[in-house]
Design a protein around this motif. Structure first.
Motif, PDB file in Angstrom:
ATOM      1  N   ASP A 103       8.443  -1.077   6.340  1.00 60.38           N
ATOM      2  CA  ASP A 103       8.114   0.242   6.901  1.00 60.38           C
ATOM      3  C   ASP A 103       6.898   0.840   6.214  1.00 60.38           C
ATOM      4  O   ASP A 103       6.298   1.793   6.716  1.00 60.38           O
ATOM      5  N   VAL A 104       6.568   0.288   5.033  1.00 67.56           N
ATOM      6  CA  VAL A 104       5.435   0.768   4.236  1.00 67.56           C
ATOM      7  C   VAL A 104       4.783  -0.464   3.606  1.00 67.56           C
ATOM      8  O   VAL A 104       5.489  -1.287   3.025  1.00 67.56           O
ATOM      9  N   PRO A 105       3.475  -0.622   3.720  1.00 67.43           N
ATOM     10  CA  PRO A 105       2.850  -1.795   3.085  1.00 67.43           C
ATOM     11  C   PRO A 105       2.908  -1.688   1.562  1.00 67.43           C
ATOM     12  O   PRO A 105       3.033  -0.594   1.016  1.00 67.43           O
ATOM     13  N   THR A 121       1.315   1.658  -7.492  1.00 70.07           N
ATOM     14  CA  THR A 121       0.799   2.893  -8.101  1.00 70.07           C
ATOM     15  C   THR A 121       0.131   2.540  -9.431  1.00 70.07           C
ATOM     16  O   THR A 121       0.741   1.848 -10.259  1.00 70.07           O
ATOM     17  N   ASP A 167      13.665   4.483  -7.541  1.00 73.01           N
ATOM     18  CA  ASP A 167      12.378   4.411  -6.847  1.00 73.01           C
ATOM     19  C   ASP A 167      12.641   3.718  -5.513  1.00 73.01           C
ATOM     20  O   ASP A 167      13.123   2.575  -5.486  1.00 73.01           O
ATOM     21  N   GLY A 201      11.468   1.805  -2.388  1.00 71.94           N
ATOM     22  CA  GLY A 201      10.299   0.966  -2.122  1.00 71.94           C
ATOM     23  C   GLY A 201       9.637   0.714  -3.465  1.00 71.94           C
ATOM     24  O   GLY A 201       8.550   1.210  -3.753  1.00 71.94           O
ATOM     25  N   ASP A 233      13.885  -2.427  -2.815  1.00 77.42           N
ATOM     26  CA  ASP A 233      12.764  -2.950  -2.037  1.00 77.42           C
ATOM     27  C   ASP A 233      13.291  -4.007  -1.074  1.00 77.42           C
ATOM     28  O   ASP A 233      14.170  -4.799  -1.425  1.00 77.42           O
ATOM     29  N   ILE A 234      12.727  -4.011   0.106  1.00 77.73           N
ATOM     30  CA  ILE A 234      13.213  -4.936   1.140  1.00 77.73           C
ATOM     31  C   ILE A 234      12.584  -6.316   1.002  1.00 77.73           C
ATOM     32  O   ILE A 234      13.089  -7.298   1.540  1.00 77.73           O
ATOM     33  N   ASP A 257      17.207  -2.556   2.582  1.00 77.60           N
ATOM     34  CA  ASP A 257      16.443  -1.553   3.316  1.00 77.60           C
ATOM     35  C   ASP A 257      16.765  -0.177   2.733  1.00 77.60           C
ATOM     36  O   ASP A 257      17.937   0.200   2.639  1.00 77.60           O
ATOM     37  N   LEU A 258      15.748   0.564   2.349  1.00 80.16           N
ATOM     38  CA  LEU A 258      15.986   1.856   1.703  1.00 80.16           C
ATOM     39  C   LEU A 258      16.739   2.817   2.619  1.00 80.16           C
ATOM     40  O   LEU A 258      17.383   3.756   2.150  1.00 80.16           O
ATOM     41  N   TYR A 282       6.694   6.325  -3.076  1.00 80.52           N
ATOM     42  CA  TYR A 282       5.309   6.097  -2.642  1.00 80.52           C
ATOM     43  C   TYR A 282       5.448   5.392  -1.303  1.00 80.52           C
ATOM     44  O   TYR A 282       5.462   4.170  -1.228  1.00 80.52           O
TER      45      TYR A 282
HETATM   46  C1  SAM Z   1       3.405   1.657  -1.326  1.00 82.21           C
HETATM   47  S1  SAM Z   1       4.486   0.466  -2.024  1.00 82.21           S
HETATM   48  C2  SAM Z   1       5.063   1.326  -3.452  1.00 82.21           C
HETATM   49  C3  SAM Z   1       5.501   0.407  -4.582  1.00 82.21           C
HETATM   50  C4  SAM Z   1       5.960   1.138  -5.849  1.00 82.21           C
HETATM   51  N1  SAM Z   1       6.899   2.205  -5.564  1.00 82.21           N
HETATM   52  C5  SAM Z   1       4.787   1.724  -6.564  1.00 82.21           C
HETATM   53  O1  SAM Z   1       4.565   2.941  -6.414  1.00 82.21           O
HETATM   54  O2  SAM Z   1       4.082   0.968  -7.261  1.00 82.21           O
HETATM   55  C6  SAM Z   1       5.853   0.552  -0.881  1.00 82.21           C
HETATM   56  C7  SAM Z   1       6.970  -0.459  -1.116  1.00 82.21           C
HETATM   57  O3  SAM Z   1       8.003  -0.219  -0.163  1.00 82.21           O
HETATM   58  C8  SAM Z   1       8.593  -1.445   0.208  1.00 82.21           C
HETATM   59  N2  SAM Z   1       9.258  -1.217   1.500  1.00 82.21           N
HETATM   60  C9  SAM Z   1       8.688  -1.056   2.710  1.00 82.21           C
HETATM   61  N3  SAM Z   1       9.605  -0.836   3.649  1.00 82.21           N
HETATM   62  C10 SAM Z   1      10.813  -0.831   3.019  1.00 82.21           C
HETATM   63  C11 SAM Z   1      12.159  -0.617   3.435  1.00 82.21           C
HETATM   64  N4  SAM Z   1      12.487  -0.348   4.702  1.00 82.21           N
HETATM   65  N5  SAM Z   1      13.141  -0.659   2.505  1.00 82.21           N
HETATM   66  C12 SAM Z   1      12.847  -0.928   1.200  1.00 82.21           C
HETATM   67  N6  SAM Z   1      11.591  -1.138   0.749  1.00 82.21           N
HETATM   68  C13 SAM Z   1      10.589  -1.072   1.639  1.00 82.21           C
HETATM   69  C14 SAM Z   1       7.427  -2.401   0.251  1.00 82.21           C
HETATM   70  O4  SAM Z   1       7.856  -3.746   0.106  1.00 82.21           O
HETATM   71  C15 SAM Z   1       6.588  -1.921  -0.928  1.00 82.21           C
HETATM   72  O5  SAM Z   1       6.894  -2.652  -2.092  1.00 82.21           O
END
Ligand code: SAM
Length: 285
Positions: free
Chosen positions: A41-43, A47, A69, A71, A94-95, A122-123, A137
């Motif tokens: 849902d988020v690439p 951070t 945290d 994702g 994280d997924i 899945d979050l 994030y």
């Molecule tokens: C922008 S990154 C942020 C990573 C970390 N929180 C950071 O700030 O360094 C978003 C993360 O969300 C995860 N993600 C995307 N969709 C998700 C979902 N539906 N459930 C869990 N994780 C997800 C991605 O795999 C990615 O690692």
């Protein structure tokens, strides 16, 4: 830096898409390819470490806290919270299995595996409401989808810090820019809207509160009539306000400092001139 620019473009495109169709369900269907054969849902964009540090400072993470945290990527925020802020428990969701493998390796290298866990899930399907420090994030609409859970299911006083994205019309309690990255901070407010009644020496008092997230307005009705509350501040469960009441023909300030716990409001009314009263108010049915 290239990835961060890409993330900005992705977010802007998503906003345009959602805005033009005026249906946030559309956004929920926008998916990005993950590294571990999953849709995201988020690439993934990590951070930067100085920003991680500041997020955890803004969230006032301490050894008393449970940090999540959502994702969690390579686990850097969860690992930093456990190693440097000594949180008693850290959970990353994280997924993407590739991210979970990286996060577990980073936790091992940092020597914090006894306090942190990474869950590949899945979050949106995981109960994260035990957290009292929550970092995000994600993306604007993902934040908005999480907002009702944060406001309705998390404990008042929970600290939430989001990198880059807001929560719609729930305005942050504070915000700052660190290394060019916007950070937003909120404290989950207690639910205080409604009527509250108490007595001081048999005299009835009634406060009516209206609530828009952490912004509270209201009136106090007492023996000298009704007055608007001033300087109302709600921080988690902690509520304070002032009110001007006529006393001997002159306005006098009465102040309240207390706590809302469920349907109980307890605290102290300071009527001035050294006159104080302990308040135990109940919410009107
Ligand atoms: C922008 S990154 C942020 C990573 C970390 N929180 C950071 O700030 O360094 C978003 C993360 O969300 C995860 N993600 C995307 N969709 C998700 C979902 N539906 N459930 C869990 N994780 C997800 C991605 O795999 C990615 O690692």
């Amino acid at each position: 830096m290239m990835m961060r620019r890409y993330f900005g473009v992705v977010a802007a495109t998503a906003l345009l898409l959602v805005g033009s169709v005026s249906n946030s369900d559309v956004w929920a269907q926008v998916k990005f390819p993950g590294d571990g054969n999953v849709n995201l849902d988020v690439p993934y964009v990590p951070t930067p470490q100085p920003v991680v540090n500041r997020m955890l400072q803004m969230g006032q993470a301490t050894a008393n806290d449970i940090h999540y945290d959502l994702g969690s990527g390579d686990g850097r925020i969860v690992v930093t919270a456990a190693r440097d802020f000594k949180v008693k428990k850290g959970v990353g969701i994280d997924i993407d299995p590739v991210r979970i493998r990286e996060a577990n390796a980073n936790a091992k290298a940092a020597g914090v595996t006894d306090r942190v866990t990474f869950m590949q899930t899945d979050l949106f399907k995981f109960d994260f409401t035990e957290a009292n420090v929550l970092t995000l994030y994600l993306l604007p609409d993902v934040n908005l989808m999480l907002r009702p859970i944060i406001l309705d299911k998390m404990k008042p006083g929970t600290r939430v810090v989001s990198h880059a994205f807001t929560m719609g019309d729930w305005r942050p309690d504070s915000q700052e820019v660190v290394e060019g990255e916007a950070l937003y901070y909120w404290m989950v407010p207690a639910k205080v809207a409604g009527g509250w009644d108490w007595r001081i020496e048999n005299t009835p008092y009634h406060v009516d509160l209206s609530q828009q997230f952490q912004v509270i307005t209201g009136t106090l009705r007492g023996p000298n009539g009704e007055s608007n509350l001033r300087n109302v501040v709600l921080k988690g469960e902690d509520l304070r306000f002032e009110v001007s009441v006529p006393r001997g023909g002159v306005p006098a300030t009465v102040s309240f400092v207390g706590k809302v716990t469920g349907n109980m409001l307890t605290g102290t009314m300071d009527m001035g001139g050294g006159q104080k009263a302990q308040i135990n108010a109940t919410k009107s049915p």
